[in-house]
Scaffold this active site. Structure first.
Site, mmCIF file in Angstrom:
data_model
loop_
_atom_site.group_PDB
_atom_site.id
_atom_site.type_symbol
_atom_site.label_atom_id
_atom_site.label_comp_id
_atom_site.label_asym_id
_atom_site.label_seq_id
_atom_site.Cartn_x
_atom_site.Cartn_y
_atom_site.Cartn_z
ATOM 1 N N HIS A 152 41.431 43.590 102.811
ATOM 2 C CA HIS A 152 39.943 45.528 101.943
ATOM 3 C C HIS A 152 41.699 46.547 101.818
ATOM 4 O O HIS A 152 40.734 46.671 100.937
ATOM 5 C CB HIS A 152 39.062 45.538 103.245
ATOM 6 C CG HIS A 152 38.079 45.743 101.888
ATOM 7 N ND1 HIS A 152 38.228 46.382 100.022
ATOM 8 C CD2 HIS A 152 36.254 45.653 102.360
ATOM 9 C CE1 HIS A 152 37.215 46.507 99.941
ATOM 10 N NE2 HIS A 152 35.912 46.359 100.713
ATOM 11 N N GLY A 157 36.070 43.906 96.426
ATOM 12 C CA GLY A 157 35.181 42.451 95.599
ATOM 13 C C GLY A 157 35.927 41.598 94.160
ATOM 14 O O GLY A 157 36.030 40.979 94.285
ATOM 15 N N ARG A 251 17.073 44.554 89.979
ATOM 16 C CA ARG A 251 16.752 43.712 90.974
ATOM 17 C C ARG A 251 17.443 44.162 92.108
ATOM 18 O O ARG A 251 17.132 44.175 93.452
ATOM 19 C CB ARG A 251 17.172 42.379 91.248
ATOM 20 C CG ARG A 251 16.550 41.344 89.831
ATOM 21 C CD ARG A 251 17.155 40.061 89.101
ATOM 22 N NE ARG A 251 18.063 40.286 88.328
ATOM 23 C CZ ARG A 251 19.725 40.082 88.489
ATOM 24 N NH1 ARG A 251 18.902 38.112 89.697
ATOM 25 N NH2 ARG A 251 20.509 39.851 88.055
ATOM 26 N N ASP A 282 31.073 50.151 91.356
ATOM 27 C CA ASP A 282 31.963 49.860 91.327
ATOM 28 C C ASP A 282 31.732 50.232 89.920
ATOM 29 O O ASP A 282 31.721 50.860 89.092
ATOM 30 C CB ASP A 282 32.138 48.697 90.718
ATOM 31 C CG ASP A 282 33.494 47.963 89.721
ATOM 32 O OD1 ASP A 282 34.751 48.945 89.182
ATOM 33 O OD2 ASP A 282 33.279 46.692 89.020
ATOM 34 N N ASP A 386 35.953 26.418 89.706
ATOM 35 C CA ASP A 386 36.363 25.401 89.853
ATOM 36 C C ASP A 386 38.063 24.894 90.054
ATOM 37 O O ASP A 386 38.676 25.598 89.038
ATOM 38 C CB ASP A 386 35.954 24.464 88.737
ATOM 39 C CG ASP A 386 36.092 22.941 88.063
ATOM 40 O OD1 ASP A 386 37.132 22.393 88.913
ATOM 41 O OD2 ASP A 386 35.702 22.694 87.546
HETATM 42 N N1 COA Z 1 26.730 40.594 84.268
HETATM 43 C C1 COA Z 1 25.972 40.219 84.620
HETATM 44 N N2 COA Z 1 24.516 40.791 84.409
HETATM 45 C C2 COA Z 1 24.927 42.007 85.199
HETATM 46 C C3 COA Z 1 26.329 42.352 84.996
HETATM 47 C C4 COA Z 1 27.629 41.426 85.041
HETATM 48 N N3 COA Z 1 28.464 41.600 84.802
HETATM 49 N N4 COA Z 1 26.520 43.669 85.748
HETATM 50 C C5 COA Z 1 25.481 43.899 84.967
HETATM 51 N N5 COA Z 1 24.595 43.241 84.820
HETATM 52 C C6 COA Z 1 23.116 43.500 85.081
HETATM 53 C C7 COA Z 1 22.401 43.685 86.628
HETATM 54 O O1 COA Z 1 22.492 42.714 87.729
HETATM 55 C C8 COA Z 1 21.500 44.606 86.267
HETATM 56 O O2 COA Z 1 20.231 43.107 85.688
HETATM 57 P P1 COA Z 1 18.721 43.552 86.733
HETATM 58 O O3 COA Z 1 18.422 45.006 86.354
HETATM 59 O O4 COA Z 1 18.104 42.284 85.732
HETATM 60 O O5 COA Z 1 18.755 43.110 87.561
HETATM 61 C C9 COA Z 1 21.965 45.339 85.023
HETATM 62 O O6 COA Z 1 22.600 44.960 84.311
HETATM 63 C C10 COA Z 1 22.369 46.940 85.843
HETATM 64 O O7 COA Z 1 23.108 46.445 86.140
HETATM 65 P P2 COA Z 1 23.948 47.598 87.167
HETATM 66 O O8 COA Z 1 24.290 48.711 85.931
HETATM 67 O O9 COA Z 1 25.054 47.347 88.111
HETATM 68 O O10 COA Z 1 23.170 48.179 88.193
HETATM 69 P P3 COA Z 1 22.312 47.393 89.225
HETATM 70 O O11 COA Z 1 21.412 48.539 90.379
HETATM 71 O O12 COA Z 1 22.064 46.428 89.270
HETATM 72 O O13 COA Z 1 23.651 47.684 90.442
HETATM 73 C C11 COA Z 1 25.453 48.224 92.030
HETATM 74 C C12 COA Z 1 23.900 49.090 91.272
HETATM 75 C C13 COA Z 1 26.177 50.433 92.955
HETATM 76 C C14 COA Z 1 25.164 47.372 92.740
HETATM 77 C C15 COA Z 1 26.884 47.977 90.807
HETATM 78 O O14 COA Z 1 26.610 49.142 89.520
HETATM 79 C C16 COA Z 1 27.520 48.006 91.494
HETATM 80 O O15 COA Z 1 29.056 48.542 91.204
HETATM 81 N N6 COA Z 1 28.070 46.016 91.835
HETATM 82 C C17 COA Z 1 29.376 46.075 92.495
HETATM 83 C C18 COA Z 1 30.032 46.472 93.786
HETATM 84 C C19 COA Z 1 31.257 45.716 94.335
HETATM 85 O O16 COA Z 1 32.413 46.601 93.842
HETATM 86 N N7 COA Z 1 30.897 44.622 95.870
HETATM 87 C C20 COA Z 1 32.257 44.624 95.566
HETATM 88 C C21 COA Z 1 32.365 45.642 97.508
HETATM 89 S S1 COA Z 1 33.541 45.177 97.701
#
Ligand code: COA
Length: 440
Positions: A152, A157, A251, A282, A386
């Site tokens: 890490h 991720g 969600r 992210d 895949d």
């Molecule tokens: N593909 C499909 N849908 C996406 C997307 C993608 N690449 N990016 C965002 N969306 C969708 C989300 O699913 C969400 O849809 P929903 O309202 O139907 O659930 C919407 O767009 C808003 O997404 P986002 O702005 O990212 O907010 P969130 O509340 O769903 O998630 C975080 C908040 C902080 C978790 C997210 O923005 C984030 O940073 N995720 C990455 C975390 C990460 O890096 N994890 C690994 C750690 S090592």
């Protein structure tokens, strides 16, 4: 389940790669000095015999390590808890194993999963451990699993997912899709600390989270026995939670809010108990300009939502979601750069690595009882991988035996979720009860 090791190889980049010391960013430097294990499970490949599978994986791995060369070199401590990456093509570890079990009998047993991802010996000096270890296991039914354990400190991720997808593309005989971008100086890696910041942002995410009321440290909680579980939420259940949160939240926010409330109740916390939820964000597209496509490294920042148990469990779900939303919205361009400056100005980063340095320390940031962390893997491109014999049946994080450690993954049917979690043994049954009871 018996797992027998059949071979262990060091795989090196197939061509000469850039050699030298790669400066890490502050976000790399403050990640846990441990590896993240995940396992992909595949039905018996119809179009591919086993020896070919192993050689295809090893051959494509040595080719993908050319563009992803930082994964083939070791880390070194430099001073005051700072690390650097020596790109020297020393290679990654590839293990072959066999199991007397068949895929159908695994059923989310994390004690079995532990045997399917390579383990890392953290008693060794850091430079003696590979940054990437892979285990290919062949089951009695002919199915296979690919366990990957990735440092890490070197990737988050999204970057780990990028690597896995490109490796699979090469294994399928396709060209790389997105080049990896290795100049971590775009996140000011390698710059000396600047003048101290005036406190324009408070970065509570770097402080120790609240303790249980009446305690002076978290020593007792850290010693409690933990267990792991995988819970599924159907698309309908996810939508029910979203509606219950007024339909205004994502969600992730709706489910994380529900998890937080369920954990407070399952742990039997007092109403006046402060609690924190850590969220990994992210930042690739949240800063200006956005990071270059294919940025390879850590580009996530944790943000924290905090509240009192009484408010969280007595107010409607939408209230908890609003606190989570506010914590995520804080992570904008200003906030990210001030967080990086804050870390740059820390002379000593050892407090972020006390687990690695002191092995067990009460001062280490601990998101167990009464706190938790809910990490989203929902939108990471790490699913449907895949290598040439079809997509995985499912993927799982291999270990989760930390109290309060939750990961959200997409479920098997579109719109469903899988929640992989670790909690203290004494809270797990109560958590499952609250988690499902309150959706019905
Ligand atoms: N593909 C499909 N849908 C996406 C997307 C993608 N690449 N990016 C965002 N969306 C969708 C989300 O699913 C969400 O849809 P929903 O309202 O139907 O659930 C919407 O767009 C808003 O997404 P986002 O702005 O990212 O907010 P969130 O509340 O769903 O998630 C975080 C908040 C902080 C978790 C997210 O923005 C984030 O940073 N995720 C990455 C975390 C990460 O890096 N994890 C690994 C750690 S090592």
């Amino acid at each position: 389940m018996a797992v027998t090791l059949k071979g262990c190889y060091t795989v090196k980049p197939t061509e000469k790669t850039w050699c030298g010391r790669l400066a890490l960013s502050e976000l790399d430097q403050t990640e846990q000095v441990s590896h993240v294990p995940k396992i992909y499970f595949y039905h018996p490949p119809e179009n591919c015999k086993y020896p070919t599978i192993a050689s295809t994986l090893r051959d494509s791995l040595s080719r993908v390590l050319v563009p992803f060369y930082p994964l083939a070199g070791p880390l070194h401590w430099i001073n005051n808890g700072r690390l650097e990456l020596h790109c020297n093509a020393s290679g990654v570890s590839f293990i072959e194993a066999e199991s007397s079990s068949s895929l159908q009998h695994l059923s989310d047993d994390f004690n079995l999963y532990r045997l399917l991802a390579p383990t890392v010996d953290y008693t060794l000096p850091i430079h003696q451990n590979p940054l990437l270890l892979i285990q290919l296991t062949r089951f009695s039914c002919g199915g296979i699993s690919i366990g990957l354990t990735i440092s890490h400190v070197v990737v988050d991720g999204p970057s780990a997912s990028h690597f896995i997808c490109e490796w699979a593309r090469l294994a399928r005989g396709e060209p790389l899709q997105t080049a990896s971008f290795h100049d971590r100086r775009v996140l000011r890696a390698g710059e000396p600390p600047s003048v101290p910041l005036t406190e324009c942002h408070v970065h509570v995410e770097f402080d120790l989270p609240p303790l249980l009321l009446g305690k002076n440290d978290n020593a007792e909680e850290r010693k409690k026995k933990t267990t792991m579980a995988v819970l599924e939420l159907s698309k309908t259940q996810v939508e029910t939670l979203r509606k219950r949160a007024n339909g205004n939240y994502s969600r992730y926010e709706s489910v994380a809010g529900h998890i937080w409330r369920s954990a407070c109740m399952a742990r039997g916390l007092k109403e006046e108990q402060p609690t924190m939820l850590s969220i990994t964000v992210d930042l690739r597209r949240r800063i200006k300009p956005p990071l270059p496509e294919g940025y390879f490294g850590n580009a996530t920042l944790d943000t924290v939502a905090s509240g009192l148990v009484g408010d969280l469990v007595l107010e409607p779900l939408g209230y908890t979601c609003s606190i989570i939303r506010a914590a995520i919205e804080k992570v904008n361009d200003d906030y990210v750069w001030s967080g990086i400056e804050f870390l740059k100005n820390q002379e000593d980063l050892r407090r972020f690595h006390l687990d690695a340095i002191a092995k067990e320390s009460e001062e280490e940031v601990f998101y167990g009882n009464p706190n938790l962390s809910v990490v989203s893997w929902l939108t990471l491109p790490m699913f449907g991988v895949d290598f040439g014999w079809g997509k995985e049946v499912y993927m799982r994080p291999a270990t989760h035996d930390f109290d309060g450690d939750f990961k959200l993954l997409p479920g098997p049917v579109g719109g469903s979720f899988v929640v992989a979690l670790g909690l203290q043994v004494e809270h797990m049954d109560a958590f499952k009860k609250h988690f499902y009871r309150d959706i019905e």
